[in-house]
Design a protein around this motif. Sequence first.
Motif, PDB file in Angstrom:
ATOM      1  N   LYS A 113     -16.584  27.047 -21.390  1.00  0.00           N
ATOM      2  CA  LYS A 113     -15.500  26.946 -22.367  1.00  0.00           C
ATOM      3  C   LYS A 113     -14.612  25.737 -22.038  1.00  0.00           C
ATOM      4  O   LYS A 113     -14.196  25.574 -20.880  1.00  0.00           O
ATOM      5  N   LYS A 115     -11.510  23.712 -21.431  1.00  0.00           N
ATOM      6  CA  LYS A 115     -10.163  24.139 -21.041  1.00  0.00           C
ATOM      7  C   LYS A 115      -9.111  23.249 -21.682  1.00  0.00           C
ATOM      8  O   LYS A 115      -9.314  22.050 -21.878  1.00  0.00           O
ATOM      9  N   LYS A 116      -7.986  23.840 -21.975  1.00  0.00           N
ATOM     10  CA  LYS A 116      -6.835  23.118 -22.538  1.00  0.00           C
ATOM     11  C   LYS A 116      -6.217  22.269 -21.430  1.00  0.00           C
ATOM     12  O   LYS A 116      -5.900  22.785 -20.368  1.00  0.00           O
ATOM     13  N   GLN A 117      -6.089  20.948 -21.702  1.00  0.00           N
ATOM     14  CA  GLN A 117      -5.500  20.085 -20.679  1.00  0.00           C
ATOM     15  C   GLN A 117      -4.481  19.124 -21.285  1.00  0.00           C
ATOM     16  O   GLN A 117      -3.344  19.501 -21.514  1.00  0.00           O
TER      17      GLN A 117
END
Length: 224
Positions: A113, A115-117
Amino acid sequence: LEAVFATGALAGLQVLVTAGPTREPLDPVRYLSNRSSGKMGYAVARAAREAGARVTLVTGPTALAVPEGVEAVRVETAQEMLEAVMARVGTADVFVAAAAVADYRAASVETHKIKKQAEHLSLALERNPDILATVAALPGGPFTVGFAAETQDLERHARTKLMKKGLDLIAANDVSNGQGFDVDENALTLLWPGGGTTLERQPKERLARQLVTVIAQRMGEANS
Ligand code: CTP
Ligand code: CA
């Protein structure tokens, strides 16, 4: 029951139809897709069956029931749709491409998945194969019918697609202002090399029957 179908406009013919959207995965839980409901393609499959054809429907994910007497092949991606079509097109007399195939897929599908960064994220995309153009280019291939979804210059863009892809018929629909996609009614401009006609706004089921009638007429013209 076959006797009922023996007299229709497409009696004894094999029709292959694509329908619905495709889904192009980005990671295990996300995909790129579009608003296609599949209604037009399913209506064409049903109308072709009612006209006496043996019908195979290669379909992306939809919420629709498969029409009675129609064989369905379920796929997700454009690549899977192409493979399912190429495996069956050899025996088809007519190919109708009603699917809203995603033009692009992720250049690489993440195993995990995403990832939000950072504040911004760009996705690298690459072109999907054009299923309709691939079929239209087959030597001795079926009578090919495409759809053209346009938001402007409907006829000009559709006629360009007809010629460029080498189609026998194109059904153009105006998808500006939310028309055409995921609704029960539609209008179609039908174009073929050297001619055309318009089918007024009406339920997709009736529109599909008229389209099938025109396909049968055009095939008759080509053979006479
Ligand atoms: N089509 C296809 N395979 C693709 C893209 C489109 O078979 N990879 C078919 C559709 O099913 C439709 C026709 O091509 O019958 C036209 O689709 P459309 O999206 O209107 O045209 P494109 O050729 O994809 O061009 P554009 O999206 O740039 O207008
Ligand atoms: Ca497209």
